[in-house]
Scaffold this active site. Structure first.
Site, short mmCIF file in Angstrom:
data_model
loop_
_atom_site.label_atom_id
_atom_site.label_comp_id
_atom_site.label_asym_id
_atom_site.label_seq_id
_atom_site.Cartn_x
_atom_site.Cartn_y
_atom_site.Cartn_z
CD GLU A 27 -1.59 0.12 8.41
OE1 GLU A 27 -1.92 1.33 7.67
OE2 GLU A 27 -1.08 -0.68 7.81
CE1 TYR A 110 -4.07 2.16 3.86
CE2 TYR A 110 -4.11 2.89 6.15
CZ TYR A 110 -3.55 2.43 5.13
OH TYR A 110 -2.25 1.85 5.23
CG ASP A 128 -1.33 3.87 1.23
OD1 ASP A 128 -1.43 3.39 -0.16
OD2 ASP A 128 -0.25 4.02 1.87
CB CYS A 188 6.22 4.44 -7.58
SG CYS A 188 5.02 5.31 -9.01
CB CYS A 198 10.06 0.89 -10.87
SG CYS A 198 8.44 0.34 -10.81
#
Length: 304
Positions: A27, A110, A128, A188, A198
């Site tokens: 991360e 986050y 995020d 996206c 999508c």
């Protein structure tokens, strides 16, 4: 979530056997850095430092050296600081709640939410850039989220989060977070969304509104000719060196004094090719020292 189950990329930090430490490292590395660049560094890092205590046992400069060219190397210092606290104050075990993770140095909102969710199966609203963009288009009909995270965006993320079903890392809330993040990363996207691929295109408010353009033009950070480029070139010299590099070598081409060839000389050549004026070079070096990314020792510069 069904789409994610079928289309998710096979990434090592998504392996059920990946440790919470490995997820925290991923991360931090993935912040502002694409997966393709992170993968080899993450693998090398986890092979060398499979546990926080392994990293904490080495100088912070080794974390910076192993960080390589991922960019924003202060992230390496933060990981080293977090590893030290985990090893010395938590018995080598990561805290398993958002609040506990937030107590670690360098871990923000986050990262705490992401690790709580993906490492421990906690119900946490992970927000995020990719998730914000999906929410903006799918729900609010906007091409891009606001330049900075707003309270309204966080409320929306919390409202959309499914109830936890108690399945740990496979719980509905975790799969939702991972699925929306993946959708934003590969479908996206910011510049060329692949709407035909999508799974929720029929429900997209942005498409229904005729795909209106963004209300602002995102500003990227310049690299060429910037202080960041010079700082990166100086850091490359320090990563190549095992002992202090004399300050005069940074100021002007002096390859014979640097050995004439080899990784240090090559890194110095790249730095000199940028042609930074003395004032800029000194400013960049002073900034690296102030940030803890470099140290002055024996008349030269070295990693901390």
């Amino acid at each position: 979530m069904e789409w994610f189950a079928d289309e998710a990329r096979n990434l090592p930090w998504r392996d059920p056997e990946c440790s919470p430490w490995g997820i925290l490292v991923s991360e931090v590395m993935l912040q502002q850095t694409p997966v393709v660049r992170v993968l080899p560094v993450w693998r090398e890092w986890m092979e060398r430092w499979p546990q926080p205590a392994d990293l904490a046992a080495e100088p912070a400069g080794e974390a910076v050296r192993a960080w390589g060219r991922l960019g924003y190397p202060r992230r390496a210092l933060r990981l080293h600081a977090a590893a030290t606290v985990i090893a010395h104050e938590h018995g080598g075990v990561l805290p398993d709640t958002e609040a506990g993770l937030l107590s670690l140095p360098g871990v923000g909102g986050y990262t705490a939410a992401a690790v709580a969710a993906f490492a421990f199966g906690r119900r946490a609203a992970v927000v995020d850039t990719n998730i914000r963009r999906v929410h903006a288009r799918l729900v609010r009909g906007e091409a891009l989220p606001s330049p900075a995270l707003t309270a309204a965006e966080r409320r929306l993320a919390e409202e959309l989060l499914p109830d936890d079903d108690g399945a740990g890392r496979l719980s509905a809330s975790v799969r939702w977070n991972a699925g929306v993040m993946e959708l934003g990363a590969v479908v996206c996207t910011a510049r060329s969304p692949k709407c035909a691929a999508c799974p929720v295109a029929r429900d997209c408010a942005w498409r229904a509104a005729g795909e209106p353009p963004p209300s602002y033009v995102p500003k990227g950070q310049a690299w060429h000719g910037s202080d960041r480029q010079v700082r990166g070139a100086v850091m490359a010299v320090l990563r190549a060196a095992s002992r202090p590099v004399p300050r005069p070598l940074f100021d002007a081409p002096a390859l014979p004094a640097a050995g004439g060839e080899g990784p240090i000389a090559a890194a110095l050549t790249r730095l000199h090719a940028l042609g930074p004026d003395p004032e800029r070079l000194e400013r960049c070096i002073a900034g690296l020292v102030a940030d803890g990314l470099a140290a002055e020792r024996d008349g030269g510069l070295v990693l901390p």
